[in-house]
Design a protein around this motif. Structure first.
Motif: not given
Length: 462
Positions: A389-414
């Motif tokens: 579980x990650x905010x929008x940062x490199x850890x989220x991209x890393x989890x995605x590139x590894x194919x690991x289930x990942x939940x990304x928390x995104x702001x409404x603004x920008x």
């Protein structure tokens, strides 16, 4: 009461001196000169506008606004002052006030292409994207080469999934000229790659490199004989696991000025490869944890079984230097406290840098971050987890590139264009699920929803 002409002239000279000092980097001297100018003439527009800008740079936004309004009281049709005040109000999220001022600027200067682009940015932030697009295109029509409008339009188009034109417009971004100055071989512009060697160069943060390094196998399929990568130092060991990679160099190492046929900026790869939503390279995972490091983490953590908790890694802050970090990062680990009420979960920290030392009484972390060095270490820990579980940062991209289930928390603004608009999934990362703030903003309702989803996930074991 009128001010003597001698005071007005002295104020003008002091304000000019302040401007010279400010340009030379003497902030304290400039401040003193501007304040002396106002002592002679409280309505000196040059001193007021410069003090407004200086206060804005230090985050004293209320003082900055007051100085801008004093200056505008003397010069109400000054387009430059109006645009600066509107930008300040946007920074304060006072979008309606900022929009009124931006439209006044256009009433005063309807052919000012920068004003059209600036209004487009505001409308895009307000998620009025059709109007924003019209503003960007109006700016481009007034000045076809205006890079800011093309760059801003790129973000809007890419967010909407209109990738073909979006990649074209993205080439108007500030370009990494240092590579062109340093290397003795040309930039790749889409020429045939058969038998050629290519060096991929970094831009912006590590997330972009993790997202777009997936193009290495495709470049080899296009005939490239060798593909190398120049990357951020924490990525070097990790990127050596890329299929088709020949050499990985880190920024700061001795990099040869020759030895390849072409170099290419990493953000240019999707456009040069003609990427559409249907042709995104998705052989995920395309990065791997080093087996020995993954085994070490597996041994450190308790063996998984039906009686042991599911392991969830958390990352709650990004790089504070990022322009929208105040929106994308959580204020503190405590914001995630509701997750601690979900039984059967062992939480581990993936947080490095800002926030790494934070603790929460309501959310116990079973270690993790303190033992992490580079991103290969982080990949090894993620390999032992059930979910990230990650905010929008490199850890989220890393989890995605590894194919690991990942939940990304995104702001409404920008929210960043890479997550597109209105989607709960990512075409770039099949293992990813996106959680977006409600339109009124705020993390509390999103985290409450996340806790419910985590409980359902824990019960289902999915």
């Amino acid at each position: 009461m009128s001010i003597p002409d001698t005071d007005i002239r002295q104020a003008a000279l002091l304000a000019m001196q302040g401007g010279t000092l400010l340009a030379a980097g003497d902030v304290a001297g400039a401040e003193a000169s501007f304040q002396l100018a106002l002592a002679h003439h409280p309505d000196d527009v040059v001193a007021l506008s410069n003090l407004a800008w200086m206060r804005g740079q230090t985050g004293a936004l209320q003082d900055a606004e007051a100085y801008y309004r004093r200056a505008l009281a003397q010069s109400p049709d000054d387009v430059h002052l109006l645009q600066n005040l509107a930008a300040l109000l946007m920074q304060c999220r006072r979008l309606a006030e900022a929009e009124r001022i931006k439209r006044r600027v256009l009433a005063l200067a309807p052919e000012l292409f920068s004003a059209w682009s600036n209004l487009g940015v505001l409308l895009a932030c307000a998620q009025r994207e059709t109007e924003a697009e019209s503003c960007y295109r109006r700016a481009i029509a007034l000045d076809h080469g205006y890079a800011n409008a093309r760059y801003n339009l790129a973000y809007l188009l890419l967010r909407q999934g209109r990738l073909t034109e979006g990649w074209q417009m993205l080439e108007a971004r500030p370009q990494p000229s240092a590579f062109a100055d340093y290397f003795r071989f040309p930039r790749w512009q889409g020429e045939a790659l058969a038998g050629k060697s290519l060096l991929i160069c970094p831009e912006a943060g590590m997330g972009d490199m993790l997202l777009f390094c997936r193009y290495v196998p495709l470049l080899r399929q296009l005939g490239a004989a060798k593909v190398s990568v120049l990357c951020h130092p924490p990525l070097k060991a990790l990127l050596q696991t890329l299929p088709g990679i020949d050499r990985v160099l880190a920024i700061g190492e001795a990099v040869p000025a020759e030895g390849w046929d072409y170099w290419v900026a990493v953000l240019s790869l999707p456009g040069l490869c003609g990427t559409t939503l249907e042709t995104i390279p998705v052989p995920v995972p395309y990065l791997q944890a080093q087996p020995s490091a993954a085994d070490a983490w597996a041994a450190r953590l308790s063996p998984a079984s039906q009686h042991t908790p599911l392991r969830v890694g958390l990352a709650w802050k990004g790089n504070p230097a990022f322009e929208n970090d105040g929106e994308r990062s959580l204020p503190s680990l405590d914001v995630l406290a509701p997750l601690g009420a979900v039984a059967g979960i062992q939480f581990l920290s993936l947080q490095k840098g800002a926030g790494e030392d934070e603790m929460s009484a309501a959310l116990s972390l079973a270690g993790g971050a303190a033992a992490l060095g580079d991103m290969a270490d982080t990949a090894a820990l993620i390999a032992s987890l059930d979910l990230v579980i990650s905010v929008d940062t490199a850890v989220a991209h890393l989890a995605g590139a590894l194919g690991k289930p990942c939940w990304v928390l995104l702001p409404d603004y920008r929210a960043d264009w890479r997550w597109m608009a209105g989607r709960s999934d990512s075409p770039w990362y099949p293992s990813m699920r996106l959680f977006r703030q409600p339109s009124l903003g705020g993390w509390a309702p999103l985290i409450a929803h996340l806790a419910g989803e985590l409980e359902r996930w824990q019960r289902s074991g999915d």
